[in-house]
Enzyme design. Structure first.
Site, PDB file in Angstrom:
ATOM      1  N   TYR A  65     -19.208 -28.024 -51.174  1.00  0.00           N
ATOM      2  CA  TYR A  65     -19.054 -27.103 -50.075  1.00  0.00           C
ATOM      3  C   TYR A  65     -18.983 -27.410 -48.696  1.00  0.00           C
ATOM      4  O   TYR A  65     -19.369 -28.909 -48.507  1.00  0.00           O
ATOM      5  CB  TYR A  65     -19.923 -25.751 -50.439  1.00  0.00           C
ATOM      6  CG  TYR A  65     -21.271 -26.224 -49.664  1.00  0.00           C
ATOM      7  CD1 TYR A  65     -21.843 -25.965 -48.436  1.00  0.00           C
ATOM      8  CD2 TYR A  65     -22.181 -26.880 -50.644  1.00  0.00           C
ATOM      9  CE1 TYR A  65     -23.132 -26.277 -47.956  1.00  0.00           C
ATOM     10  CE2 TYR A  65     -23.506 -27.311 -50.030  1.00  0.00           C
ATOM     11  CZ  TYR A  65     -23.835 -26.853 -48.780  1.00  0.00           C
ATOM     12  OH  TYR A  65     -25.194 -27.195 -48.297  1.00  0.00           O
ATOM     13  N   CYS A  66     -18.232 -26.739 -47.581  1.00  0.00           N
ATOM     14  CA  CYS A  66     -18.258 -27.134 -46.430  1.00  0.00           C
ATOM     15  C   CYS A  66     -18.637 -25.796 -45.706  1.00  0.00           C
ATOM     16  O   CYS A  66     -18.945 -24.866 -46.189  1.00  0.00           O
ATOM     17  CB  CYS A  66     -16.907 -27.770 -45.800  1.00  0.00           C
ATOM     18  SG  CYS A  66     -15.309 -26.821 -45.966  1.00  0.00           S
ATOM     19  N   ARG A  67     -18.086 -25.360 -44.381  1.00  0.00           N
ATOM     20  CA  ARG A  67     -18.364 -24.511 -43.853  1.00  0.00           C
ATOM     21  C   ARG A  67     -17.386 -23.240 -44.135  1.00  0.00           C
ATOM     22  O   ARG A  67     -17.773 -22.263 -44.388  1.00  0.00           O
ATOM     23  CB  ARG A  67     -18.064 -24.571 -42.069  1.00  0.00           C
ATOM     24  CG  ARG A  67     -18.547 -23.379 -41.327  1.00  0.00           C
ATOM     25  CD  ARG A  67     -18.210 -23.401 -39.945  1.00  0.00           C
ATOM     26  NE  ARG A  67     -16.808 -23.499 -39.665  1.00  0.00           N
ATOM     27  CZ  ARG A  67     -16.085 -24.584 -39.102  1.00  0.00           C
ATOM     28  NH1 ARG A  67     -16.761 -25.310 -38.741  1.00  0.00           N
ATOM     29  NH2 ARG A  67     -14.904 -24.229 -38.831  1.00  0.00           N
ATOM     30  N   GLY A  69     -14.478 -23.953 -46.735  1.00  0.00           N
ATOM     31  CA  GLY A  69     -13.694 -24.139 -47.832  1.00  0.00           C
ATOM     32  C   GLY A  69     -12.585 -25.220 -47.899  1.00  0.00           C
ATOM     33  O   GLY A  69     -12.173 -25.722 -48.727  1.00  0.00           O
ATOM     34  N   PHE A  94     -19.956 -22.074 -46.987  1.00  0.00           N
ATOM     35  CA  PHE A  94     -20.972 -21.740 -46.576  1.00  0.00           C
ATOM     36  C   PHE A  94     -21.240 -20.633 -45.732  1.00  0.00           C
ATOM     37  O   PHE A  94     -22.018 -19.764 -45.670  1.00  0.00           O
ATOM     38  CB  PHE A  94     -21.700 -23.012 -45.834  1.00  0.00           C
ATOM     39  CG  PHE A  94     -23.341 -22.631 -45.480  1.00  0.00           C
ATOM     40  CD1 PHE A  94     -24.360 -23.059 -46.471  1.00  0.00           C
ATOM     41  CD2 PHE A  94     -23.822 -22.296 -44.223  1.00  0.00           C
ATOM     42  CE1 PHE A  94     -25.628 -22.776 -46.261  1.00  0.00           C
ATOM     43  CE2 PHE A  94     -25.095 -22.340 -44.190  1.00  0.00           C
ATOM     44  CZ  PHE A  94     -26.084 -22.444 -45.186  1.00  0.00           C
TER      45      PHE A  94
END
Length: 104
Positions: A65-67, A69, A94
């Site tokens: 995951y990142c901020r 996607g 996130f």
């Protein structure tokens, strides 16, 4: 690579005894909170990111995951190219995560 919606990602993660959670955000973003159990490797490190990937166990199932996607989707593609069989991208990242969050 598979893009999973938030609920699918969380359900699959909860029942996966071979799971590895990978956070590809920047250290500044991680300081805002992270998913418990996650290991952080910043995708913006470029070659160093790829070098760190090579140290990981390719037989594990990676929940990435990142901020939002986008970066995690790129990370999953890079991981597949590097020989990782299972990389799951958290759609919405996130920002949309409704599960448990840890503060650093």
């Amino acid at each position: 690579m598979a893009d999973l919606a938030q609920d699918e990602w969380a359900e699959q993660l909860a029942t996966d005894d071979n799971a590895f959670i990978l956070d590809v955000r920047t250290p500044e973003e991680v300081d805002e909170g992270y998913i418990p159990g996650a290991t952080n490797i910043d995708i913006y490190l470029g070659q160093e990111f790829l070098d760190e990937l090579e140290k990981l166990d390719k037989s594990k199932n990676y929940y990435v995951y990142c901020r939002s996607g986008n970066r995690s989707g790129q990370a999953c593609a890079l991981m597949n190219q590097a020989g990782f069989a299972n990389a799951y991208n958290l759609m919405g990242g996130f920002n949309e995560w409704e599960g448990e969050v840890k503060e650093p």
